[in-house]
Design an enzyme around this catalytic site. Structure first.
Site, PDB file in Angstrom:
ATOM      1  N   HIS A 170      41.880  18.609  24.143  1.00  0.00           N
ATOM      2  CA  HIS A 170      41.239  20.441  23.408  1.00  0.00           C
ATOM      3  C   HIS A 170      42.705  21.694  22.700  1.00  0.00           C
ATOM      4  CE1 HIS A 170      36.816  19.484  23.644  1.00  0.00           C
ATOM      5  NE2 HIS A 170      37.037  18.629  24.051  1.00  0.00           N
TER       6      HIS A 170
ATOM      7  N   ASP B  15      47.623  27.537  19.876  1.00  0.00           N
ATOM      8  CA  ASP B  15      45.832  27.250  20.099  1.00  0.00           C
ATOM      9  C   ASP B  15      45.822  25.911  19.692  1.00  0.00           C
ATOM     10  OD1 ASP B  15      43.959  27.839  21.003  1.00  0.00           O
ATOM     11  OD2 ASP B  15      43.785  30.208  20.022  1.00  0.00           O
TER      12      ASP B  15
END
Ligand code: ADQ
Length: 491
Positions: free
Chosen positions: A169, A381
């Site tokens: 992720h 991110d």
């Protein structure tokens, strides 16, 4: 799903619920964060299984509590028990002080303590044991994230033929940074024990392949497109890019509900004739909150026509609050908010509204709907779901998104968002001003395109691409059950 005898098993460090003590009573509440938001709707009512740590080291009987929670979640929850030492060295140590910073390109924040590594191996072994005990040959095992990269390595020792997929992720760092990791070769070899390794973006996959080719000269990468293959002696592994997304329809529908619409209306009534500029982040140094506040200060200094006309709402969701580094970050943010408000506040107007708590979903959606502009400016991110959630909730299609080029979401949204380098204070300030002065037509054209793209590539698209690449399965192979009865027998 049970009817066809196959089952999806999701494994992540944390269960999607939090077990906590409230006075003399233990209770369970839903967890938060990107992974839960993304995966919970998929498992619900399909009779799946989720394995993870409950968040507590206390020796309590979790079984009955988790079985009760399963009735609500629509899938079975099974815990992995961690000791105080596991939590200190595996979770706070290796996961938070090594993997999290280095995978976000912030190697100067790393503590490469050997004891952390050994505990990481031992906890990954623990996870592998619980998985082996709880699953059978018809199960599809889907391991999530950086805490559990070594699980397949241990599982293969017990169950050679199990089908195991892995999804990262967070970003995968460029080679120069990854090479600093003392356990770089072991981590790469462990990843290559999965059947499929999934990344958020092409950039992450490219970084991974580059590291494999540098450290493992006998590895060969072949193919192009969403999924390629890597061959190492004795194994072929598929490696793909699967940008995670959201349940677009659900967000858009909820945003249109009366409760959310009323909530959004009240925010604006309290802030008349102002554009609301919103940011929503977990408390984390990767999210670039102090850098963004400096950009806001710069914008207020250089563009005084914004005074009285904008309100910046910075929502910070508490996270890792026991860690001194995070406490220091919170103090830094609060000092900056105080300074900037002290510098610019005029009668009836304070430029920054600061909210430090977890919001209920309706409240979060009301903020999304009320905001004319959203600032999503992480230093790095994996994806950033807030960017996609904001667009889904912007049903009037008049919002603008200022987006960091280092968020995974930029790969998909770059053309119609205002892209910025989050370290460039003046550049971000310019983008804020550009968003503030953007005319209605341009806003509409951009937002329409952004929403189209997210609607098309929603969470179900993501899931189906991953499932078909990992297991040659589709979500429909795990159909919704008419009536959900948790399967709670232990194997
Ligand atoms: P996170 O770092 O947790 O996830 P992100 O993708 O931004 O980051 O997701 C945050 C989630 O928390 C969003 O779904 C949001 O709705 C929810 N949330 C935000 N504010 C909230 C609030 N105030 N109260 C309650 N909930 C709130 C990791 C990676 C990301 C990646 C995701 C999914 O770091 O890069 O996008 O996994 O893969």
């Amino acid at each position: 799903m049970q009817t066809r005898g196959i089952r999806l098993v999701v494994v992540s460090n944390r269960l999607p619920v939090v077990v906590e003590r409230n006075k003399d009573e233990w209770r369970i509440r839903p967890g938060s964060g990107g992974l839960v938001t993304a995966l919970a709707p998929i498992l619900r009512n399909r009779g799946g299984l989720w394995i993870g740590w409950s968040g507590s080291s206390k020796k309590i009987d979790l079984r009955s509590m988790l079985d009760t929670a399963s009735q609500k979640t629509g899938y079975v929850l099974r815990p992995v028990t961690l000791t105080e030492e596991d939590i200190a060295n595996f979770y706070y140590g290796f996961s938070n002080e090594v993997m999290w910073p280095i995978f976000h390109d912030l190697q100067t924040r790393c503590n490469f303590v050997p004891a952390y590594w050994y505990q990481y191996l031992s906890v990954n072994k623990k996870f592998a044991k619980v998985i082996a005990d709880q699953t059978g040959k018809n199960d599809y095992i889907w391991i999530n994230d950086y805490h559990l990269m070594h699980v397949a390595h241990n599982l293969r020792e017990k169950r050679k033929k199990l089908k195991i997929g892995f999804f990262l992720h967070i970003p995968f760092p460029p080679m120069d940074i990854f090479l600093k990791l003392p356990w770089r070769a072991q981590i790469l070899r462990a990843l290559l024990e999965y059947d499929l390794v999934g990344f958020q973006t092409l950039r992450d996959r490219r970084n991974f392949i580059h590291c494999v080719q540098t450290l493992m000269p006998d590895a060969h990468a072949r193919g192009k497109g969403q999924v390629i293959t890597v061959t190492v002696p004795g194994r072929t592994v598929r490696v793909g890019t699967f940008p995670i997304s959201i349940d677009f329809k659900d967000f858009a529908q909820q945003a249109a509900s009366k409760k959310v619409s009323d909530g959004a209306w009240y925010f604006h009534e309290d802030l008349p004739d102002r554009q609301i500029i919103l940011s929503v982040d977990r408390l984390d140094y990767t999210k670039g909150i102090p850098e963004r506040l400096e950009a806001i200060r710069n914008a207020l200094l250089r563009f005084p026509d914004m005074h009285l006309k904008v309100t910046f709402c910075q929502v910070v969701v508490p996270s890792r609050e026991e860690v001194p580094e995070y406490q220091a970050l919170k103090a830094q943010i609060e000092q900056l908010v105080g300074e900037i408000n002290g510098q610019f506040t005029k009668s009836g107007w304070a430029p920054i509204h600061y909210i430090y708590r977890s919001l209920k979903r309706d409240e979060l959606l009301a903020y999304y709907r009320a905001a004319e502009i959203v600032l999503v400016t992480p230093l790095k991110d994996g994806m950033n779901l807030v960017a996609k959630e904001y667009c889904a909730c912007n049903i009037e299609e008049n919002g603008v998104i200022v987006l960091s080029e280092f968020a995974g979401a930029a790969a998909q949204l770059q053309k119609y968002a205002l892209l910025v380098n989050p370290y460039d204070v003046e550049g971000v300030a310019d983008a804020i001003y550009r968003a503030f002065t953007m005319n209605r037509d341009e806003r509409r054209t951009r937002m329409k395109k952004l929403r189209q793209s997210i609607r098309k590539h929603d969470i179900f698209w993501w899931l189906n691409s991953f499932l078909s690449a990992a297991f040659t399965k589709h979500l429909d192979d795990f159909p919704l059950l008419d009536e959900y009865v948790p399967q709670i027998e232990m194997k």
